[in-house]
Write an enzyme that holds these catalytic residues in place. Structure first.
Site, PDB file in Angstrom:
ATOM      1  N   ASP A  13       0.839  -1.190   0.000  1.00 43.34           N
ATOM      2  CA  ASP A  13       0.000   0.000   0.000  1.00 43.34           C
ATOM      3  C   ASP A  13       0.880   1.248   0.000  1.00 43.34           C
ATOM      4  O   ASP A  13       2.016   1.220   0.488  1.00 43.34           O
ATOM      5  CB  ASP A  13      -0.897   0.035   1.238  1.00 43.34           C
ATOM      6  CG  ASP A  13      -1.930  -1.085   1.253  1.00 43.34           C
ATOM      7  OD1 ASP A  13      -2.204  -1.643   0.189  1.00 43.34           O
ATOM      8  OD2 ASP A  13      -2.449  -1.374   2.351  1.00 43.34           O
ATOM      9  N   ARG A  14       0.348   2.339  -0.505  1.00 38.68           N
ATOM     10  CA  ARG A  14       1.123   3.580  -0.621  1.00 38.68           C
ATOM     11  C   ARG A  14       1.774   3.971   0.703  1.00 38.68           C
ATOM     12  O   ARG A  14       2.933   4.371   0.750  1.00 38.68           O
ATOM     13  CB  ARG A  14       0.221   4.714  -1.127  1.00 38.68           C
ATOM     14  CG  ARG A  14       0.949   6.044  -1.315  1.00 38.68           C
ATOM     15  CD  ARG A  14       0.070   7.045  -2.033  1.00 38.68           C
ATOM     16  NE  ARG A  14      -1.112   7.388  -1.255  1.00 38.68           N
ATOM     17  CZ  ARG A  14      -1.154   8.382  -0.354  1.00 38.68           C
ATOM     18  NH1 ARG A  14      -0.089   9.128  -0.148  1.00 38.68           N
ATOM     19  NH2 ARG A  14      -2.254   8.634   0.302  1.00 38.68           N
TER      20      ARG A  14
END
Length: 301
Positions: free
Chosen positions: A138-139
């Protein structure tokens, strides 16, 4: 000048007399790949001479298979973004990704992604490939991920996933004191009915298994080590929110951002069987500053 991706074998005695195509099949080079090599600029050479797949191999033959060059998508633009490369060889990279960097471009993040940075690095170093992420983060999750330098290597890694030959260990800080201090969360995960982003535990979801153990605990949080048996979207975040122990900073799943401005989740260790060198490799990445600061803050109170 970009060099073609090439595999090389010195033929052993036990392969004497074997058809070249059968040898390549045993090494996971499919008919589709052979067609691509034949018609799109690749080559198959034995002892530096072009050879067709009906050739019968001899002991000590030098077999070289060069794949056609890969063309990167026009949707990914190269950008000069620094990369923290933990390991690199001719076949793969292990990257320590910083929090705040998306793995691939999206409508929300067209630039500044790991893929943009990798494409620039490939161009600068003469690697003829597009982007093949073996695993994504995930970012706002930091830490280790694997990048294959060619689709063939990526394919070998996909088979390794099937046989669970890639092991990932995460470190997270969650709200509250988890009891018991080690355990397994076996709860199916599905997309939330009212969102295209969030996931939730639901009976109709895909089976999802997370193993955890507490490394350190205080009255406000648990610092835990996590191993995934499955790899669903947001799996760790959803599972610990389901236990009423959301990750610190994860406001999407009920976490508080008082101490950290993103989910307190870090891909700490990755262990895998190298698909070309045929040996196990293991890499670790220390906790980033923002997570380390939370632990140090509590220790000094």
């Amino acid at each position: 000048m970009k060099q073609p991706f090439t595999l090389e074998w010195r033929i052993p005695k036990e392969a004497e007399g074997q058809l070249l195509r059968e040898f390549l099949k045993e090494h996971n080079i499919s008919k589709t790949a052979l067609t691509d090599i034949k018609f799109n600029g690749g080559s198959i050479k034995v002892n530096n001479q072009e050879m067709n797949v009906r050739y019968r191999l001899n002991e000590q033959d030098l077999l070289q298979v060069s794949f056609p060059p890969e063309v990167a998508s026009d949707n990914v633009k190269p950008e000069a973004i620094p990369l923290h490369i933990v390991y690199e060889d001719d076949y793969l990279l292990v990257i320590n990704k910083q929090a705040g960097m998306a793995s691939i471009p999206s409508r929300q993040h067209l630039s500044g992604t790991l893929s943009n940075a990798l494409l620039y690095y490939y161009q600068e170093t003469g690697i003829s490939s597009t982007i093949h992420l073996v695993n994504r983060l995930d970012r706002d999750t930091s830490g280790l991920l694997i990048v294959a330098k060619h689709r063939y290597v990526h394919y070998l890694f996909s088979k390794a996933h099937e046989t669970k030959m890639i092991r990932r260990t995460y470190r997270a800080i969650v709200h509250g004191c988890i009891q018991p201090v080690e355990g397994t969360i076996d709860a199916p995960i599905a997309r939330s009915e009212d969102s295209i982003i969030t996931r939730t535990v639901a009976d109709h979801g895909q089976r999802s298994i997370t193993h955890y153990s507490v490394v350190e605990q205080c009255s406000d949080y648990s610092y835990i080590s996590i191993q995934l048996e499955t790899g669903r979207t947001h799996q760790i975040r959803v599972h610990f929110s389901h236990l009423n122990h959301p990750l610190l900073g994860d406001d999407l799943y009920g976490g508080n951002r008082e101490w950290i401005a993103r989910q307190a989740l870090h891909s700490y260790e990755v262990t895998f069987y190298h698909p070309i060198f045929h040996k196990e490799l293991c890499f670790t990445a220390p906790l980033p500053h923002d997570m380390k600061a939370i632990l140090e803050r509590e220790r000094t109170i």
